[in-house]
Design a protein around this motif. Structure first.
Motif, PDB file in Angstrom:
ATOM      1  N   LEU A 186      -1.317  51.870 -35.751  1.00 16.82           N
ATOM      2  CA  LEU A 186      -2.800  52.089 -36.481  1.00 16.82           C
ATOM      3  C   LEU A 186      -3.634  52.601 -35.448  1.00 16.82           C
ATOM      4  O   LEU A 186      -4.948  52.852 -36.418  1.00 16.82           O
ATOM      5  N   PRO A 187      -3.947  53.559 -34.814  1.00 16.09           N
ATOM      6  CA  PRO A 187      -4.131  54.650 -34.455  1.00 16.09           C
ATOM      7  C   PRO A 187      -4.282  56.215 -35.615  1.00 16.09           C
ATOM      8  O   PRO A 187      -5.571  56.614 -35.845  1.00 16.09           O
ATOM      9  N   TYR A 188      -3.458  55.613 -36.774  1.00 16.02           N
ATOM     10  CA  TYR A 188      -3.468  57.383 -37.112  1.00 16.02           C
ATOM     11  C   TYR A 188      -4.300  57.327 -38.507  1.00 16.02           C
ATOM     12  O   TYR A 188      -4.787  58.061 -37.939  1.00 16.02           O
ATOM     13  N   GLY A 189      -5.016  56.259 -39.194  1.00 18.03           N
ATOM     14  CA  GLY A 189      -6.138  56.809 -40.250  1.00 18.03           C
ATOM     15  C   GLY A 189      -6.853  57.126 -39.319  1.00 18.03           C
ATOM     16  O   GLY A 189      -7.786  57.815 -39.949  1.00 18.03           O
ATOM     17  N   ILE A 190      -7.897  56.027 -38.141  1.00 21.43           N
ATOM     18  CA  ILE A 190      -8.767  56.314 -37.442  1.00 21.43           C
ATOM     19  C   ILE A 190      -8.879  57.419 -36.806  1.00 21.43           C
ATOM     20  O   ILE A 190     -10.016  58.179 -37.000  1.00 21.43           O
ATOM     21  N   ILE A 191      -8.041  58.304 -35.760  1.00 23.87           N
ATOM     22  CA  ILE A 191      -8.173  58.999 -35.608  1.00 23.87           C
ATOM     23  C   ILE A 191      -7.819  60.363 -36.489  1.00 23.87           C
ATOM     24  O   ILE A 191      -8.302  61.429 -35.950  1.00 23.87           O
ATOM     25  N   THR A 192      -7.221  60.186 -37.442  1.00 25.27           N
ATOM     26  CA  THR A 192      -7.227  61.353 -38.308  1.00 25.27           C
ATOM     27  C   THR A 192      -8.349  61.559 -39.188  1.00 25.27           C
ATOM     28  O   THR A 192      -9.356  62.624 -39.468  1.00 25.27           O
ATOM     29  N   ALA A 193      -9.664  60.660 -39.060  1.00 25.54           N
ATOM     30  CA  ALA A 193     -10.273  60.307 -39.827  1.00 25.54           C
ATOM     31  C   ALA A 193     -11.328  61.484 -38.713  1.00 25.54           C
ATOM     32  O   ALA A 193     -12.412  61.984 -39.623  1.00 25.54           O
ATOM     33  N   LEU A 194     -11.358  60.836 -37.442  1.00 28.73           N
ATOM     34  CA  LEU A 194     -12.269  61.491 -36.611  1.00 28.73           C
ATOM     35  C   LEU A 194     -12.016  62.921 -36.001  1.00 28.73           C
ATOM     36  O   LEU A 194     -13.002  63.659 -36.109  1.00 28.73           O
ATOM     37  N   THR A 195     -10.380  63.314 -36.402  1.00 26.22           N
ATOM     38  CA  THR A 195     -10.749  64.044 -36.637  1.00 26.22           C
ATOM     39  C   THR A 195     -11.380  65.564 -37.867  1.00 26.22           C
ATOM     40  O   THR A 195     -11.569  66.552 -37.191  1.00 26.22           O
ATOM     41  N   ALA A 196     -11.036  65.029 -39.201  1.00 26.45           N
ATOM     42  CA  ALA A 196     -11.454  65.419 -40.076  1.00 26.45           C
ATOM     43  C   ALA A 196     -12.568  65.571 -39.737  1.00 26.45           C
ATOM     44  O   ALA A 196     -13.953  66.941 -40.288  1.00 26.45           O
TER      45      ALA A 196
ATOM     46  N   PHE B 283     -14.491  58.802 -50.116  1.00 25.55           N
ATOM     47  CA  PHE B 283     -15.199  57.751 -49.044  1.00 25.55           C
ATOM     48  C   PHE B 283     -15.781  58.017 -47.993  1.00 25.55           C
ATOM     49  O   PHE B 283     -15.725  56.984 -46.550  1.00 25.55           O
ATOM     50  N   TRP B 284     -16.470  58.772 -48.225  1.00 22.48           N
ATOM     51  CA  TRP B 284     -17.146  59.971 -46.975  1.00 22.48           C
ATOM     52  C   TRP B 284     -17.894  59.079 -46.516  1.00 22.48           C
ATOM     53  O   TRP B 284     -18.425  59.103 -45.080  1.00 22.48           O
ATOM     54  N   THR B 285     -18.934  58.064 -47.410  1.00 26.17           N
ATOM     55  CA  THR B 285     -19.610  57.270 -46.610  1.00 26.17           C
ATOM     56  C   THR B 285     -19.080  56.400 -45.670  1.00 26.17           C
ATOM     57  O   THR B 285     -19.879  55.639 -44.602  1.00 26.17           O
ATOM     58  N   ARG B 286     -18.204  56.350 -45.473  1.00 22.98           N
ATOM     59  CA  ARG B 286     -17.442  54.325 -44.704  1.00 22.98           C
ATOM     60  C   ARG B 286     -15.881  54.886 -44.679  1.00 22.98           C
ATOM     61  O   ARG B 286     -14.915  54.678 -44.824  1.00 22.98           O
ATOM     62  N   LEU B 287     -16.233  56.708 -44.243  1.00 26.57           N
ATOM     63  CA  LEU B 287     -15.125  57.011 -43.371  1.00 26.57           C
ATOM     64  C   LEU B 287     -14.316  56.356 -42.356  1.00 26.57           C
ATOM     65  O   LEU B 287     -12.973  56.737 -42.342  1.00 26.57           O
ATOM     66  N   TYR B 288     -15.099  56.057 -41.429  1.00 24.39           N
ATOM     67  CA  TYR B 288     -14.363  55.593 -40.840  1.00 24.39           C
ATOM     68  C   TYR B 288     -13.295  53.781 -40.958  1.00 24.39           C
ATOM     69  O   TYR B 288     -12.424  53.744 -40.368  1.00 24.39           O
ATOM     70  N   LEU B 289     -14.335  53.676 -42.290  1.00 25.64           N
ATOM     71  CA  LEU B 289     -13.434  52.084 -42.563  1.00 25.64           C
ATOM     72  C   LEU B 289     -12.422  52.837 -43.142  1.00 25.64           C
ATOM     73  O   LEU B 289     -11.215  52.209 -43.483  1.00 25.64           O
ATOM     74  N   PHE B 290     -12.421  53.767 -43.796  1.00 28.86           N
ATOM     75  CA  PHE B 290     -11.368  54.425 -45.023  1.00 28.86           C
ATOM     76  C   PHE B 290     -10.037  54.525 -43.694  1.00 28.86           C
ATOM     77  O   PHE B 290      -8.457  54.349 -44.268  1.00 28.86           O
ATOM     78  N   GLY B 291     -10.324  55.067 -42.838  1.00 27.92           N
ATOM     79  CA  GLY B 291      -9.558  55.425 -41.646  1.00 27.92           C
ATOM     80  C   GLY B 291      -8.385  54.361 -41.192  1.00 27.92           C
ATOM     81  O   GLY B 291      -7.666  54.896 -41.532  1.00 27.92           O
ATOM     82  N   PHE B 292      -9.294  53.551 -41.034  1.00 24.44           N
ATOM     83  CA  PHE B 292      -8.776  52.356 -40.564  1.00 24.44           C
ATOM     84  C   PHE B 292      -8.001  51.377 -41.498  1.00 24.44           C
ATOM     85  O   PHE B 292      -7.130  51.362 -40.395  1.00 24.44           O
ATOM     86  N   LEU B 293      -8.249  51.860 -42.556  1.00 24.77           N
ATOM     87  CA  LEU B 293      -7.440  50.923 -43.791  1.00 24.77           C
ATOM     88  C   LEU B 293      -6.165  51.886 -44.300  1.00 24.77           C
ATOM     89  O   LEU B 293      -5.331  51.235 -44.727  1.00 24.77           O
ATOM     90  N   TYR B 294      -6.590  52.843 -43.964  1.00 18.74           N
ATOM     91  CA  TYR B 294      -5.562  54.301 -44.444  1.00 18.74           C
ATOM     92  C   TYR B 294      -3.932  54.205 -44.114  1.00 18.74           C
ATOM     93  O   TYR B 294      -3.424  54.259 -44.803  1.00 18.74           O
ATOM     94  N   PHE B 295      -4.176  53.820 -42.368  1.00 20.74           N
ATOM     95  CA  PHE B 295      -3.015  53.397 -41.761  1.00 20.74           C
ATOM     96  C   PHE B 295      -1.753  52.340 -42.638  1.00 20.74           C
ATOM     97  O   PHE B 295      -0.546  52.813 -42.687  1.00 20.74           O
ATOM     98  N   LEU B 296      -2.324  51.529 -43.910  1.00 25.07           N
ATOM     99  CA  LEU B 296      -1.469  50.693 -44.166  1.00 25.07           C
ATOM    100  C   LEU B 296      -0.662  51.807 -45.240  1.00 25.07           C
ATOM    101  O   LEU B 296       0.040  51.398 -44.939  1.00 25.07           O
ATOM    102  N   ALA B 297      -0.986  52.968 -46.098  1.00 26.73           N
ATOM    103  CA  ALA B 297      -0.134  53.605 -47.436  1.00 26.73           C
ATOM    104  C   ALA B 297       0.746  53.691 -46.481  1.00 26.73           C
ATOM    105  O   ALA B 297       1.742  53.828 -46.708  1.00 26.73           O
ATOM    106  N   PRO B 298       0.441  54.841 -45.055  1.00 22.94           N
ATOM    107  CA  PRO B 298       2.484  55.166 -44.082  1.00 22.94           C
ATOM    108  C   PRO B 298       3.322  54.396 -44.164  1.00 22.94           C
ATOM    109  O   PRO B 298       4.349  54.150 -44.253  1.00 22.94           O
TER     110      PRO B 298
END
Length: 151
Positions: A133-143, A83-98
């Motif tokens: 909500l911040p989990y995935g996007i902050i994780t994506a930004l940090t990564a 998902f590298w090319t859409r990393l921030y969208l992936f990060g934003f949606l990823y918080f739904l998994a946990p």
């Protein structure tokens, strides 16, 4: 060299490196959730949604959310290259998994019922969605900041 070795060289990082980076990035995402929860509490929004006490910053209470945030960084690392090319969208949606694991496994195990409805009703469910909500996007930004341009 094997094809796998060439692919790893072209990609920039090995799978284990991506997992380790995202494990660490998950800690930062977890810290963002904790800080956001404190902001919501100080703003009075937590009380409006039925949460009357701030998150505890004292050991050992602070370690549990950070531990789980690290662990949730590992599957993030498994998918980051895809998902590298859409990393921030992936990060934003990823918080739904946990959050879904919380809603469907951990809250019922603790007696709060599915989605935490037995603890605080639908407003508590909304609070849990909002605070995480911040989990995935902050994780994506940090990564992304650690990895650079090539996963």
């Amino acid at each position: 060299m094997h094809d796998k070795d060439l692919n790893d060289m072209e990609s920039g990082l090995t799978l284990i490196q991506r997992l380790a980076i995202c494990f660490a990035a998950g800690v930062i995402g977890g810290l963002a959730v904790i800080i956001f929860s404190l902001i919501l509490f100080e703003a009075g929004l937590s009380a409006t949604l039925g949460v009357m006490h701030p998150v505890s910053l004292k050991p050992p209470d602070i370690y549990r959310p950070l531990f789980w945030a690290c662990l949730w960084g590992i599957p993030f690392g498994l998918f980051i290259k895809m998902f590298w090319t859409r990393l921030y969208l992936f990060g934003f949606l990823y918080f739904l998994a946990p959050v879904m694991a919380l809603f469907l496994i951990f809250l019922p195990m603790s007696g709060a019922g599915y989605f935490g409805l037995q603890k605080g009703g639908p407003l508590f469910t909304v609070y849990l969605l909002l605070v995480n909500l911040p989990y995935g996007i902050i994780t994506a930004l940090t990564a992304k900041a650690i990895i650079g341009t090539k996963p």
